[in-house]
Design a protein around this motif. Structure first.
Motif, PDB file in Angstrom:
ATOM      1  N   CYS A  39       0.834  -1.214   0.000  1.00  0.00           N
ATOM      2  CA  CYS A  39       0.000   0.000   0.000  1.00  0.00           C
ATOM      3  C   CYS A  39       0.864   1.257   0.000  1.00  0.00           C
ATOM      4  N   SER A  42       3.127   2.306  -3.102  1.00  0.00           N
ATOM      5  CA  SER A  42       2.554   2.985  -4.272  1.00  0.00           C
ATOM      6  C   SER A  42       3.113   4.387  -4.444  1.00  0.00           C
ATOM      7  N   GLY A 174       4.969  -2.259  -4.556  1.00  0.00           N
ATOM      8  CA  GLY A 174       3.785  -1.417  -4.410  1.00  0.00           C
ATOM      9  C   GLY A 174       3.429  -0.672  -5.679  1.00  0.00           C
ATOM     10  N   GLY A 178       0.055  -0.408  -7.503  1.00  0.00           N
ATOM     11  CA  GLY A 178      -0.528   0.923  -7.404  1.00  0.00           C
ATOM     12  C   GLY A 178      -0.659   1.643  -8.730  1.00  0.00           C
ATOM     13  N   LEU A 181      -3.866   0.933 -10.684  1.00  0.00           N
ATOM     14  CA  LEU A 181      -5.003   1.486  -9.946  1.00  0.00           C
ATOM     15  C   LEU A 181      -5.047   3.005 -10.080  1.00  0.00           C
ATOM     16  N   ILE A 182      -3.883   3.652  -9.979  1.00  0.00           N
ATOM     17  CA  ILE A 182      -3.824   5.109 -10.117  1.00  0.00           C
ATOM     18  C   ILE A 182      -4.248   5.530 -11.520  1.00  0.00           C
TER      19      ILE A 182
END
Length: 223
Positions: A39, A42, A174, A178, A181-182
């Motif tokens: 987490c 990221s 990460g 990440g 998703l970003i």
């Protein structure tokens, strides 16, 4: 079941109340530690924010009032410096209060950094992004980094190198989780203004060498 002493509502966070019962399977700990590090890891995908941050106001490209790339890339550096400083000083605090307490504080700092940074974006105040994501979020990174590492080393005293490696694997990986998703979230929420209305409803004016479109909603700089 952990042995807990009676006390306040936050006593379950205290070091003395997180003692595992005899026979607890220590291999349940690494997945949680790796997840925490993934987490906060990221942060290494920060470069994905650079483009949208430099085009908040301009219609076709960055306007004169938009932030420059040079002014936003340092946010990542501030976050990493905050990570290092907080990890250095937070380690001693962790020994005193325990990893659960530190981990919860890390979560609030990390999430709070995003919230303050979002206020900075919506109000176009760059210093709030530095304060939120850079300083407060960086503190969350530092505390969130030391808590899982310390926990894993204690659970695997016979495999300290492996324990540390598992945590670092999560932090380094990460960005791999990440980044997609970003990108997905940016595709939904980070849309710069492009359509101002029908040509007959838009009036172009020039002020101080800058080009604006005058619409019913007000003036918007176009380049």
């Amino acid at each position: 079941m952990s042995s807990q002493s009676s006390g306040g509502a936050l006593d379950f966070l205290k070091k003395e109340n997180i003692i595992a019962a005899p026979g607890y399977n220590r291999w349940k700990v690494p997945p949680a530690s790796i997840a925490i590090h993934m987490c906060i890891g990221s942060v290494y995908a920060w470069s994905l924010f650079n483009g949208p941050l430099t085009r908040q106001l301009g219609v076709v490209a960055s306007s004169a009032d938009d932030w420059s790339l040079a002014s936003v890339v340092w946010i990542f550096s501030v976050a990493i410096v905050s990570l290092g400083l907080t990890a250095a000083f937070g380690g001693k605090w962790l020994e005193k209060v325990g990893p659960r307490y530190v981990g919860v504080v890390a979560g609030f700092c990390w999430a709070g950094g995003f919230l303050i940074g979002s206020v900075g974006i919506s109000t176009h105040q760059l210093w709030l992004i530095y304060l939120g994501y850079g300083v407060l979020g960086g503190m969350g990174l530092g505390l969130g980094y030391v808590s899982p590492v310390s926990t894993l080393i204690r659970w695997f005293p016979d495999k300290r190198g492996m324990a540390t490696g598992m945590a670092i694997m999560g932090f380094g990986g990460g960005a791999m989780i990440g980044a997609p998703l970003i990108r997905w979230l940016l595709s939904i929420y980070a849309k710069a203004p492009e359509y101002l209305g029908a040509e007959s409803a838009v009036t172009l004016i020039t002020e101080g060498g800058r080009r604006f479109a005058e619409t019913a909603a007000g003036k918007v700089e176009v380049v």
